[in-house]
Scaffold this motif. Structure first.
Motif, PDB file in Angstrom:
ATOM      1  N   ALA A   1      -4.216   6.196  -3.810  1.00 10.26           N
ATOM      2  CA  ALA A   1      -4.137   7.593  -3.622  1.00 10.26           C
ATOM      3  C   ALA A   1      -5.130   8.436  -4.527  1.00 10.26           C
TER       4      ALA A   1
ATOM      5  N   TYR B   1      -1.015   3.646  -8.154  1.00 11.28           N
ATOM      6  CA  TYR B   1      -0.751   4.830  -7.462  1.00 11.28           C
ATOM      7  C   TYR B   1      -2.214   5.381  -7.067  1.00 11.28           C
TER       8      TYR B   1
ATOM      9  N   SER C   1       1.084  -1.267   0.086  1.00  6.99           N
ATOM     10  CA  SER C   1      -0.120   0.004   0.059  1.00  6.99           C
ATOM     11  C   SER C   1       1.039   1.258   0.012  1.00  6.99           C
TER      12      SER C   1
ATOM     13  N   ALA D   1      -4.763  12.158  -4.071  1.00  9.50           N
ATOM     14  CA  ALA D   1      -3.200  12.793  -3.678  1.00  9.50           C
ATOM     15  C   ALA D   1      -3.328  14.307  -4.383  1.00  9.50           C
TER      16      ALA D   1
ATOM     17  N   ALA E   1       2.016   3.920  -1.494  1.00 10.97           N
ATOM     18  CA  ALA E   1       1.546   4.782  -3.056  1.00 10.97           C
ATOM     19  C   ALA E   1       2.638   5.454  -3.644  1.00 10.97           C
TER      20      ALA E   1
END
Length: 94
Positions: A78, A74, A46, A81, A48
């Motif tokens: 996330a 990714y 996990s 993000a 990311a």
């Protein structure tokens, strides 16, 4: 109780591998960066940032299918993000 320290140790190892990958990338050693980011992901699936940076390494190596897969992972981990839009743009350009 033993599972918690092991998990914490694995997370620490993933962070260390990530840092090694970043250092290798910045020094231009893409092979070492790739290996370190892959190790970080193996230690912590996990993590990311490792997927994002591995995607960048793959992109620089011309391995576009792998870059796309790493960037997509990714975004899966996330999705909110700060750089999500930039990563989506990179995917579209591959």
């Amino acid at each position: 109780m033993a599972a918690k320290p092991a998990a914490a140790a694995a997370g620490g190892d993933a962070t260390q591998a990530y840092q090694e990958g970043t250092k290798a990338f910045l020094s231009g050693d893409l092979a070492a960066a790739r290996a370190a980011f892959e190790r970080a992901i193996k230690l912590d699936p996990s993590h990311a940032a490792s997927y994002k940076n591995l995607g960048t390494v793959y992109q620089k190596l011309g391995e576009t299918a792998k870059a796309k897969k790493s960037y997509e992972k990714y975004l899966q981990i996330a999705p909110a993000a700060k750089d999500a839009d930039l990563i989506r743009k990179r995917i579209a350009e591959l």
